[in-house]
Write a protein that holds these residues in place. Structure first.
Motif, PDB file in Angstrom:
ATOM      1  N   ASP A  74       0.813  -1.063   0.029  1.00 54.97           N
ATOM      2  CA  ASP A  74       0.028  -0.003   0.106  1.00 54.97           C
ATOM      3  C   ASP A  74       0.665   1.060   0.036  1.00 54.97           C
ATOM      4  OD1 ASP A  74      -1.960   2.066   0.474  1.00 54.97           O
ATOM      5  OD2 ASP A  74      -3.151   0.684   1.778  1.00 54.97           O
ATOM      6  N   ARG A  75       0.591   2.301  -0.804  1.00 54.95           N
ATOM      7  CA  ARG A  75       1.190   3.408  -0.802  1.00 54.95           C
ATOM      8  C   ARG A  75       1.019   4.461   0.200  1.00 54.95           C
ATOM      9  NH1 ARG A  75       5.850   3.900  -2.447  1.00 54.95           N
ATOM     10  NH2 ARG A  75       5.613   5.902  -3.586  1.00 54.95           N
ATOM     11  N   ARG A  76      -0.006   4.002   0.897  1.00 58.09           N
ATOM     12  CA  ARG A  76      -0.190   4.908   2.096  1.00 58.09           C
ATOM     13  C   ARG A  76       0.692   4.548   3.401  1.00 58.09           C
ATOM     14  NH1 ARG A  76      -6.456   3.695   2.882  1.00 58.09           N
ATOM     15  NH2 ARG A  76      -5.667   1.689   1.995  1.00 58.09           N
ATOM     16  N   ASP A  77       1.078   5.801   4.051  1.00 58.61           N
ATOM     17  CA  ASP A  77       1.716   5.357   5.510  1.00 58.61           C
ATOM     18  C   ASP A  77       0.777   4.857   6.546  1.00 58.61           C
ATOM     19  OD1 ASP A  77       4.320   6.953   4.844  1.00 58.61           O
ATOM     20  OD2 ASP A  77       2.900   8.423   4.352  1.00 58.61           O
ATOM     21  N   ALA A  78       1.026   3.881   6.908  1.00 58.48           N
ATOM     22  CA  ALA A  78       0.021   3.160   7.792  1.00 58.48           C
ATOM     23  C   ALA A  78       0.600   2.721   9.142  1.00 58.48           C
ATOM     24  CB  ALA A  78      -0.529   1.940   7.060  1.00 58.48           C
ATOM     25  N   VAL A  79      -0.292   2.696  10.052  1.00 61.42           N
ATOM     26  CA  VAL A  79       0.154   1.908  11.596  1.00 61.42           C
ATOM     27  C   VAL A  79      -0.629   0.739  11.605  1.00 61.42           C
ATOM     28  CG1 VAL A  79      -1.766   3.304  12.775  1.00 61.42           C
ATOM     29  CG2 VAL A  79       0.096   2.497  13.801  1.00 61.42           C
ATOM     30  N   LEU A  80       0.245  -0.092  12.012  1.00 54.72           N
ATOM     31  CA  LEU A  80      -0.676  -1.555  12.507  1.00 54.72           C
ATOM     32  C   LEU A  80      -0.368  -1.826  13.797  1.00 54.72           C
ATOM     33  CD1 LEU A  80       0.056  -4.796  10.139  1.00 54.72           C
ATOM     34  CD2 LEU A  80       0.308  -4.829  12.627  1.00 54.72           C
ATOM     35  N   CYS A  81      -1.422  -2.073  14.481  1.00 57.84           N
ATOM     36  CA  CYS A  81      -1.340  -2.233  15.939  1.00 57.84           C
ATOM     37  C   CYS A  81      -1.736  -3.540  16.249  1.00 57.84           C
ATOM     38  CB  CYS A  81      -2.404  -1.277  16.744  1.00 57.84           C
ATOM     39  SG  CYS A  81      -2.300  -1.057  18.647  1.00 57.84           S
ATOM     40  N   THR A  82      -0.879  -4.194  17.217  1.00 62.44           N
ATOM     41  CA  THR A  82      -1.322  -5.616  17.527  1.00 62.44           C
ATOM     42  C   THR A  82      -0.662  -5.952  18.790  1.00 62.44           C
ATOM     43  OG1 THR A  82      -0.846  -7.627  16.465  1.00 62.44           O
ATOM     44  CG2 THR A  82       1.001  -6.503  16.272  1.00 62.44           C
ATOM     45  N   HIS A  83      -0.405  -7.246  19.079  1.00 66.38           N
ATOM     46  CA  HIS A  83      -0.059  -7.778  20.444  1.00 66.38           C
ATOM     47  C   HIS A  83       1.292  -8.342  20.650  1.00 66.38           C
ATOM     48  CE1 HIS A  83      -4.437  -7.954  21.261  1.00 66.38           C
ATOM     49  NE2 HIS A  83      -4.487  -8.201  20.043  1.00 66.38           N
ATOM     50  N   ARG A  84       1.955  -8.485  21.555  1.00 63.29           N
ATOM     51  CA  ARG A  84       3.453  -8.856  21.599  1.00 63.29           C
ATOM     52  C   ARG A  84       3.596 -10.487  21.111  1.00 63.29           C
ATOM     53  NH1 ARG A  84       5.422 -12.566  24.655  1.00 63.29           N
ATOM     54  NH2 ARG A  84       3.630 -12.640  26.099  1.00 63.29           N
ATOM     55  N   PRO A  85       2.593 -11.384  21.347  1.00 63.83           N
ATOM     56  CA  PRO A  85       2.736 -12.567  20.671  1.00 63.83           C
ATOM     57  C   PRO A  85       2.661 -12.685  19.055  1.00 63.83           C
ATOM     58  CG  PRO A  85       1.356 -12.755  22.469  1.00 63.83           C
ATOM     59  CD  PRO A  85       1.413 -11.243  22.325  1.00 63.83           C
ATOM     60  N   VAL A  86       2.295 -11.643  18.411  1.00 60.71           N
ATOM     61  CA  VAL A  86       2.282 -11.605  17.085  1.00 60.71           C
ATOM     62  C   VAL A  86       3.183 -10.951  16.501  1.00 60.71           C
ATOM     63  CG1 VAL A  86       0.646 -10.821  15.149  1.00 60.71           C
ATOM     64  CG2 VAL A  86      -0.538 -11.388  17.457  1.00 60.71           C
ATOM     65  N   LEU A  87       4.089 -10.174  17.116  1.00 61.97           N
ATOM     66  CA  LEU A  87       5.173  -9.326  16.691  1.00 61.97           C
ATOM     67  C   LEU A  87       6.244 -10.380  15.833  1.00 61.97           C
ATOM     68  CD1 LEU A  87       5.699  -6.685  19.660  1.00 61.97           C
ATOM     69  CD2 LEU A  87       4.775  -6.419  17.427  1.00 61.97           C
ATOM     70  N   PRO A  88       6.609 -11.358  16.402  1.00 66.67           N
ATOM     71  CA  PRO A  88       7.502 -12.203  15.776  1.00 66.67           C
ATOM     72  C   PRO A  88       7.174 -12.562  14.125  1.00 66.67           C
ATOM     73  CG  PRO A  88       7.331 -13.227  17.878  1.00 66.67           C
ATOM     74  CD  PRO A  88       6.292 -11.913  17.825  1.00 66.67           C
ATOM     75  N   THR A  89       5.781 -12.626  14.087  1.00 65.84           N
ATOM     76  CA  THR A  89       5.293 -12.908  12.546  1.00 65.84           C
ATOM     77  C   THR A  89       5.403 -11.535  11.893  1.00 65.84           C
ATOM     78  OG1 THR A  89       3.999 -14.786  13.106  1.00 65.84           O
ATOM     79  CG2 THR A  89       3.470 -13.576  10.968  1.00 65.84           C
ATOM     80  N   VAL A  90       5.150 -10.404  12.363  1.00 70.89           N
ATOM     81  CA  VAL A  90       5.243  -9.196  11.828  1.00 70.89           C
ATOM     82  C   VAL A  90       6.543  -8.935  11.392  1.00 70.89           C
ATOM     83  CG1 VAL A  90       4.735  -6.713  12.040  1.00 70.89           C
ATOM     84  CG2 VAL A  90       3.283  -8.279  12.815  1.00 70.89           C
ATOM     85  N   LEU A  91       7.513  -9.080  12.489  1.00 74.30           N
ATOM     86  CA  LEU A  91       9.173  -8.841  12.129  1.00 74.30           C
ATOM     87  C   LEU A  91       9.443  -9.612  11.086  1.00 74.30           C
ATOM     88  CD1 LEU A  91       9.920  -7.942  15.933  1.00 74.30           C
ATOM     89  CD2 LEU A  91       9.602  -6.499  14.054  1.00 74.30           C
ATOM     90  N   ASP A  92       9.212 -10.758  10.907  1.00 72.29           N
ATOM     91  CA  ASP A  92       9.679 -11.860   9.978  1.00 72.29           C
ATOM     92  C   ASP A  92       9.445 -11.275   8.578  1.00 72.29           C
ATOM     93  OD1 ASP A  92      10.903 -13.646  11.995  1.00 72.29           O
ATOM     94  OD2 ASP A  92       8.952 -14.841  11.606  1.00 72.29           O
ATOM     95  N   VAL A  93       8.271 -10.655   8.485  1.00 73.47           N
ATOM     96  CA  VAL A  93       7.743 -10.394   7.245  1.00 73.47           C
ATOM     97  C   VAL A  93       8.577  -9.109   6.590  1.00 73.47           C
ATOM     98  CG1 VAL A  93       5.975  -9.266   5.743  1.00 73.47           C
ATOM     99  CG2 VAL A  93       5.456 -11.199   7.239  1.00 73.47           C
ATOM    100  N   LEU A  94       8.816  -7.997   7.759  1.00 73.94           N
ATOM    101  CA  LEU A  94       9.648  -7.016   7.404  1.00 73.94           C
ATOM    102  C   LEU A  94      11.073  -7.456   6.955  1.00 73.94           C
ATOM    103  CD1 LEU A  94       8.531  -4.595  10.401  1.00 73.94           C
ATOM    104  CD2 LEU A  94       7.742  -4.801   8.024  1.00 73.94           C
ATOM    105  N   SER A  95      11.472  -8.564   7.916  1.00 78.19           N
ATOM    106  CA  SER A  95      13.090  -9.010   7.449  1.00 78.19           C
ATOM    107  C   SER A  95      13.117  -9.699   6.177  1.00 78.19           C
ATOM    108  CB  SER A  95      13.183 -10.014   8.551  1.00 78.19           C
ATOM    109  OG  SER A  95      14.429 -10.380   8.418  1.00 78.19           O
ATOM    110  N   ALA A  96      12.215 -10.222   5.748  1.00 77.87           N
ATOM    111  CA  ALA A  96      11.924 -10.856   4.502  1.00 77.87           C
ATOM    112  C   ALA A  96      12.231  -9.900   3.545  1.00 77.87           C
ATOM    113  CB  ALA A  96      11.144 -11.698   4.328  1.00 77.87           C
ATOM    114  N   HIS A  97      11.666  -8.543   3.652  1.00 79.02           N
ATOM    115  CA  HIS A  97      11.893  -7.778   2.663  1.00 79.02           C
ATOM    116  C   HIS A  97      12.551  -6.438   2.874  1.00 79.02           C
ATOM    117  CE1 HIS A  97       7.749  -9.676   1.991  1.00 79.02           C
ATOM    118  NE2 HIS A  97       7.835  -9.184   0.585  1.00 79.02           N
TER     119      HIS A  97
END
Length: 325
Positions: A255-278
């Motif tokens: 998405d070309r929009r600046d975004a905030v994604l708010c979630t929980h501590r146990p979900v963060l590893p998956t979020v960070l894995d995606v960022l790392s992969a890119h």
């Protein structure tokens, strides 16, 4: 007290850039008191975070409302009284229509007086390098030029936020999805608003559980944005399907929009894995790797550029909540 024992003077500013007729240009300000040319910058107000001060000071000194992009090298030097001054810089662009919601959430600023800043100008980067009075100010410019040459300067922010402090599970008798923020958590949610405005956030994505929804509620109210509420980001849905979380994060990067994604501590590893992969290797190595990854109310800003191979995270930074008690 000896000067060396005094706390450093903390300041923030921005290298505001644009491209005209194929030429990269930046905004310089002139300070009549010192008869020098420098970047727009200024000291942090009490309790203010660096990126918030950067956008405020830039608008005060140039009149330009900006949205921050990638962080640039900091500059440190010794003041006349012996204290150290630290200035953190970001690349920034003049805010446009897609930043309208974020701008609506910012307080008005008081323009700098003529005795502080008497003029500012757009300059081609080569001219800016020769005009800058302080040699150390050329380092962030050099990195900005290098980043532009690599097509990594025009970015959008994906801000990953951990919800504010919530009631302890052991003290909450209701459904975990309804567990609310504490008073501290509510203050952390309010303190997140100016940080999100600094990065021009124009899309709000949140877990549907109360503690996440309440964390982004002040920003949604201040901007008039309607949050995208999804159970995909809840702890329970993540346990069932981490792949759906990964797909959602990838969608935010696309998405070309600046975004905030708010979630929980146990979900963060998956979020960070995606960022790392890119990410580039150096950027991936800068991502948090240890539990709890982010503190309550803390944000991680991933700066994503568009490339021929898809979105690429070219820089990351974290900002802890200024509210801790």
């Amino acid at each position: 007290m000896r000067a060396a024992a005094l706390p450093a003077v903390r300041s923030a500013g921005a290298l505001v850039w644009r491209v005209r007729a194929g030429r990269l240009q930046v905004a310089l300000v002139h300070r009549p008191r010192y008869q020098d040319w420098s970047w727009p910058k200024g000291k942090l107000d009490p309790g203010e975070l660096f990126p918030v001060a950067a956008v405020r000071e830039t608008e005060e000194e140039t009149g330009l409302p900006v949205a921050l992009g990638v962080p640039l090298p900091s500059v440190e030097y010794t003041l006349g009284d012996g204290r150290r001054k630290v200035v953190r810089y970001w690349a920034a662009q003049v805010a446009g229509r897609h930043d309208a919601a974020a701008l609506a959430a910012r307080p008005p600023v008081t323009p700098a007086g003529a005795g502080e800043i008497d003029r500012w100008e757009w300059c081609d980067v080569a001219e800016a390098a020769s005009r800058l009075t302080r040699k150390a100010d050329r380092r962030p410019l050099d990195v900005l030029v290098e980043t532009y040459a690599k097509d990594r300067l025009d970015t959008r922010a994906v801000v990953v936020a951990r919800h504010g402090q919530a009631r302890k599970r052991s003290l909450w008798g209701g459904d975990d999805g309804d567990r609310p923020l504490t008073g501290l958590g509510l203050r952390q949610a309010t303190a997140m608003v100016p940080v999100l405005t600094a990065f021009g956030v124009g899309r709000v994505v949140t877990s549907g559980w109360e503690r996440c929804a309440a964390t982004v509620a002040p920003y949604a109210a201040a901007t008039g944005l309607e949050p995208d509420v999804t159970d995909v980001l809840t702890e329970a849905e993540h346990d069932e399907s981490p792949a759906r979380v990964a797909a959602l994060v990838r969608g935010c990067l696309d998405d070309r929009r600046d975004a905030v994604l708010c979630t929980h501590r146990p979900v963060l590893p998956t979020v960070l894995d995606v960022l790392s992969a890119h990410s580039r290797r150096a950027v991936a190595d800068a991502l948090p790797t240890r539990n709890p990854y982010l503190q309550p109310g803390e944000v991680l800003v991933a700066h994503a550029a568009v490339t021929r191979r898809g979105p690429r995270v070219v820089a990351v930074e974290t900002h802890r909540s200024p509210v801790t008690d």
